[in-house]
Enzyme design. Structure first.
Site, PDB file in Angstrom:
ATOM      1  N   ASN A 154       0.791  -1.432  -0.056  1.00  0.00           N
ATOM      2  CA  ASN A 154       0.261   0.092   0.190  1.00  0.00           C
ATOM      3  C   ASN A 154       0.963   1.045  -0.273  1.00  0.00           C
ATOM      4  O   ASN A 154       0.652   2.507  -0.757  1.00  0.00           O
ATOM      5  CB  ASN A 154      -0.982  -0.163   1.144  1.00  0.00           C
ATOM      6  CG  ASN A 154      -2.384  -0.933   1.211  1.00  0.00           C
ATOM      7  OD1 ASN A 154      -2.605  -0.672  -0.953  1.00  0.00           O
ATOM      8  ND2 ASN A 154      -3.202  -1.044   2.293  1.00  0.00           N
ATOM      9  N   ASP A 159      -5.626  -6.959   5.973  1.00  0.00           N
ATOM     10  CA  ASP A 159      -5.324  -7.705   4.900  1.00  0.00           C
ATOM     11  C   ASP A 159      -5.455  -9.347   5.753  1.00  0.00           C
ATOM     12  O   ASP A 159      -4.432 -10.565   5.593  1.00  0.00           O
ATOM     13  CB  ASP A 159      -3.644  -7.834   4.713  1.00  0.00           C
ATOM     14  CG  ASP A 159      -2.552  -7.527   6.035  1.00  0.00           C
ATOM     15  OD1 ASP A 159      -3.357  -7.304   7.091  1.00  0.00           O
ATOM     16  OD2 ASP A 159      -1.564  -8.507   5.671  1.00  0.00           O
ATOM     17  N   ASP A 175      -5.315  -3.484  -2.916  1.00  0.00           N
ATOM     18  CA  ASP A 175      -6.685  -3.922  -3.530  1.00  0.00           C
ATOM     19  C   ASP A 175      -6.472  -4.861  -4.624  1.00  0.00           C
ATOM     20  O   ASP A 175      -7.194  -6.794  -4.509  1.00  0.00           O
ATOM     21  CB  ASP A 175      -7.768  -3.198  -3.904  1.00  0.00           C
ATOM     22  CG  ASP A 175      -8.366  -2.141  -3.019  1.00  0.00           C
ATOM     23  OD1 ASP A 175      -7.511  -1.976  -2.013  1.00  0.00           O
ATOM     24  OD2 ASP A 175      -8.403  -0.937  -3.495  1.00  0.00           O
TER      25      ASP A 175
END
Length: 168
Positions: free
Chosen positions: A29, A66, A38
């Site tokens: 990220n 996650d 994503d």
């Protein structure tokens, strides 16, 4: 519903739970953006769903971020359940996630437990055991499946990874 599932599974082979966490997910990220993160989640979800679809009463649940949980409601014995988790770990390790010009390898760590084998009498205790084993998998270098405590009789059922496969 968790208590009812726990009781029903005890009539069969016991509820099995696997905690699955994407290794170094924060890095995906922060370095590549949330769209890439994503994409990682979606691809891992597809792999896991594909592998569990032939196993009745086996569920993939995203806990948030996650973290995922895989539950089996007593239709697989614990060895079969752990083999399923190991298959997911191995398939995830072969994923190359691509988005635009960015691509990356993926790995996951998993901690697992079974109510009958652990001789626990409630869902929360089973949840705690699997969660502790997930942290042990992370501490063991990531990309590992831990299925029992180190002080249990017999060898520790963990699967380390060849370091040449991935950067950690």
């Amino acid at each position: 519903h968790a208590d009812k599932m726990f009781r029903e599974s005890q009539k069969r082979m016991g509820l099995s739970i696997g905690f699955m966490d994407i290794d170094n997910f924060k890095q995906f990220n922060t370095e590549y953006g949330h769209d890439f993160g994503d994409q990682v989640l979606q691809q891992l979800g597809k792999v896991a769903e594909m592998l569990i679809e032939n196993h009745p009463a086996t569920y993939l649940i995203r806990m948030g971020g996650d973290e995922f949980i895989i539950l089996n409601n007593g239709t697989l014995n614990y060895t079969e359940f752990c083999e399923l988790l190991e298959s997911i770990r191995q398939q995830a390790a072969q994923l190359i996630v691509n988005q635009g010009t960015v691509s990356s390898l993926l790995s996951i760590s998993i901690g697992a437990a079974n109510a009958q084998i652990e001789n626990v009498d409630n869902y929360l205790e089973l949840y705690r055991l699997a969660d502790e084993r997930l942290y042990r998998a992370k501490d063991a270098g990531k990309n590992v499946l831990i299925t029992q405590d180190a002080d249990d009789a017999g060898p520790d059922r963990s699967t380390p990874v060849d370091e040449s496969d991935h950067d950690k």
